[in-house]
Design a protein around this motif. Structure first.
Motif, PDB file in Angstrom:
ATOM      1  N   ALA A   1       0.833  -1.199   0.000  1.00 59.17           N
ATOM      2  CA  ALA A   1       0.000   0.000   0.000  1.00 59.17           C
ATOM      3  C   ALA A   1       0.869   1.250   0.000  1.00 59.17           C
TER       4      ALA A   1
ATOM      5  N   VAL B   1       2.419   1.723  -3.479  1.00 55.99           N
ATOM      6  CA  VAL B   1       1.416   2.230  -4.432  1.00 55.99           C
ATOM      7  C   VAL B   1       1.123   3.693  -4.142  1.00 55.99           C
ATOM      8  N   PHE B   2       0.959   3.985  -2.855  1.00 55.24           N
ATOM      9  CA  PHE B   2       0.629   5.371  -2.514  1.00 55.24           C
ATOM     10  C   PHE B   2       1.754   6.306  -2.930  1.00 55.24           C
TER      11      PHE B   2
ATOM     12  N   ALA C   1       1.834   6.752  -6.736  1.00 56.80           N
ATOM     13  CA  ALA C   1       0.728   7.596  -7.209  1.00 56.80           C
ATOM     14  C   ALA C   1       0.877   9.022  -6.707  1.00 56.80           C
TER      15      ALA C   1
ATOM     16  N   HIS D   1     -14.263   3.702 -11.205  1.00 49.48           N
ATOM     17  CA  HIS D   1     -12.948   4.055 -11.757  1.00 49.48           C
ATOM     18  C   HIS D   1     -11.870   4.008 -10.679  1.00 49.48           C
ATOM     19  N   VAL D   2     -12.146   4.691  -9.566  1.00 50.54           N
ATOM     20  CA  VAL D   2     -11.150   4.754  -8.492  1.00 50.54           C
ATOM     21  C   VAL D   2     -10.855   3.348  -7.968  1.00 50.54           C
ATOM     22  N   LEU D   3     -11.910   2.549  -7.786  1.00 50.45           N
ATOM     23  CA  LEU D   3     -11.735   1.161  -7.326  1.00 50.45           C
ATOM     24  C   LEU D   3     -10.839   0.395  -8.289  1.00 50.45           C
TER      25      LEU D   3
ATOM     26  N   ILE E   1      -8.608   1.510 -10.570  1.00 46.63           N
ATOM     27  CA  ILE E   1      -7.202   1.930 -10.619  1.00 46.63           C
ATOM     28  C   ILE E   1      -6.461   1.457  -9.373  1.00 46.63           C
ATOM     29  N   THR E   2      -7.104   1.626  -8.215  1.00 48.83           N
ATOM     30  CA  THR E   2      -6.440   1.215  -6.978  1.00 48.83           C
ATOM     31  C   THR E   2      -6.198  -0.286  -6.981  1.00 48.83           C
ATOM     32  N   LEU E   3      -7.198  -1.058  -7.419  1.00 48.94           N
ATOM     33  CA  LEU E   3      -7.049  -2.516  -7.464  1.00 48.94           C
ATOM     34  C   LEU E   3      -5.894  -2.919  -8.363  1.00 48.94           C
TER      35      LEU E   3
ATOM     36  N   MET F   1      -3.292  -1.263  -9.490  1.00 45.66           N
ATOM     37  CA  MET F   1      -1.971  -0.860  -8.980  1.00 45.66           C
ATOM     38  C   MET F   1      -1.583  -1.705  -7.772  1.00 45.66           C
ATOM     39  N   PHE F   2      -2.542  -1.896  -6.856  1.00 42.35           N
ATOM     40  CA  PHE F   2      -2.252  -2.617  -5.618  1.00 42.35           C
ATOM     41  C   PHE F   2      -1.891  -4.066  -5.908  1.00 42.35           C
TER      42      PHE F   2
END
Lengths: 173, 236
Positions: B27, B30-31, B34, B76-78, B80-82, B84-85
């Protein structure tokens, strides 16, 4: 021994609820943080760019139409100017022709007038000369008559004689 | 391979500390990626901003291939986060693993079935939640009777099967990759001959695992959107 660790949930004989909680918590916190600090601003800037492009396209379209209109206008103006120029040249030619004729006729008239004046002058001069000669002749005749004839003649005879002489002199002239 | 997991019990709840640590590491990575690449955003993108925008457009394409953007925009946010994570998680176990006193600490968090099943279950539960929220309970329920009412039992099984396959596909791929890597690493550590024998397949398998990690992240997000669209989209 080997296969003991390949079964589902290899990490132990417990259902590790803690991992479930940790996964959910980490993922959801990550998603919220990213939404606030990364995806939100990024989406904002992409949205902004989209709007910018859209407005730029509209502007470009507008200015294209504007320039098209201006071009059309310029073309019309140019055509007009060309026509006008042609007209002006035409007019000038016509004007030139007219003034040529004018000048010629004026010159002709002037010449005629000068000729007439000259003729008049000549006639006057001739008249003058004739009358001068006539006077001279009269005087001479009188002198001659008085000298040659030496005789008394009447006034009337005298005059007649003189006139005859003059007439003769005129014919001679 | 034959390693214990560092388990810890807190108030009767068991934590695999290695999972917790690796989840947090993934996490944080990824953070940071980003966060750093979206500093100093410009209308004319440069460098990392380009990359992040590419990721966003990629996920957007995935969503759009499954449903209308007006329905799918909220995921969308879900997505992209998925992606990348999961991608970063898959990569974490590739370069090395760390074993302390026989306990495996450093590995891919996605090489643990609990983690992947949690993510899969989260996706499926989200799909049901949004199905009810967007279409209403009646239409959501009617979805189980389509296209034929007698398929109802299959539809119920499908939901569980989806959850299982979504989670276990990811787990299986990554876990298998790590097992082979640890076998090769064991061979490579067993002397000069072992090292020379192991180095070529090691590199090949690491390269292949990078490929698999990327593909699995893609597939996970793709299927997430497929399942969501099944519940959310009007027709299919």
């Amino acid at each position: 021994m080997f296969f003991d660790h390949l079964v589902l949930g290899a990490s132990g004989e417990f259902l590790n609820v803690g991992d479930i909680i940790a996964t959910l918590a980490v993922f959801i916190i990550l998603m919220l943080l990213l939404k606030k600090f990364a995806w939100g601003p990024l989406m904002g800037i992409m949205q902004q760019r989209e709007e910018l492009i859209a407005s730029e396209i509209v502007t470009a379209e507008n200015s294209r139409q504007e320039s098209q209109k201006m071009l059309e206008e310029q073309r019309t103006l140019l055509k007009e100017a060309r026509t006008q120029a042609q007209e002006i040249v035409e007019n000038a030619k016509k004007q030139g022709e007219v003034s040529r004729q004018d000048i010629i006729s004026t010159a002709r008239a002037e010449a005629g007038r000068m000729k007439d004046a000259a003729v008049q002058e000549i006639a006057n001069e001739r008249e003058k000369a004739i009358s001068a000669v006539r006077e001279e002749v009269v005087a001479l005749s009188l002198l001659a008559a008085s000298r040659v004839l030496e005789k008394e003649i009447s006034e009337e005879d005298n005059r007649q004689l003189i006139n005859e002489t003059i007439a003769k002199a005129g014919e001679v002239q | 391979m034959g390693h214990e997991a560092p388990m810890l019990e807190v108030f009767g709840i068991w934590f695999n500390l290695s999972n917790v640590m690796m989840l947090i590491v993934a996490a944080v990575i990824v953070f940071l990626i980003a966060f750093i690449s979206t500093r100093n955003l410009k209308l004319k993108p440069t460098g990392m901003q380009n990359f992040m925008e590419w990721v966003m457009d990629f996920v957007k394409g995935l969503i759009k291939s499954n449903m209308d953007w007006k329905d799918g925009g909220r995921f969308h946010v879900l997505g992209i986060t998925l992606i990348m994570f999961i991608f970063v998680s898959n990569m974490l176990g590739l370069p090395f693993s760390i074993i302390v006193y026989g306990e495996l600490w450093w590995k891919s968090p996605t090489a643990d079935p609990t983690v992947t099943m949690t993510l899969a279950a989260m996706v499926i539960i989200l799909s049901h939640y949004y199905g009810i929220k967007l279409k209403g309970l009646g239409e959501y329920g009617a979805g189980y009777l389509k296209p034929m009412p007698f398929l109802f039992p299959l539809k119920i099984i499908e939901e569980f099967a989806n959850t299982l396959t979504l989670g276990l596909r990811l787990y299986g791929n990554i876990y298998a990759g790590e097992i082979l890597l640890s076998l090769l690493a064991g061979l490579g550590g067993a002397g000069v001959v072992g090292f020379t024998t192991a180095i070529i397949p090691m590199m090949a398998w690491q390269g292949f695992s990078i490929f698999i990690g990327a593909i699995q992240a893609f597939i996970f997000v793709m299927l997430t959107m497929v399942y969501l669209s099944h519940k959310v989209a009007d027709d299919h």
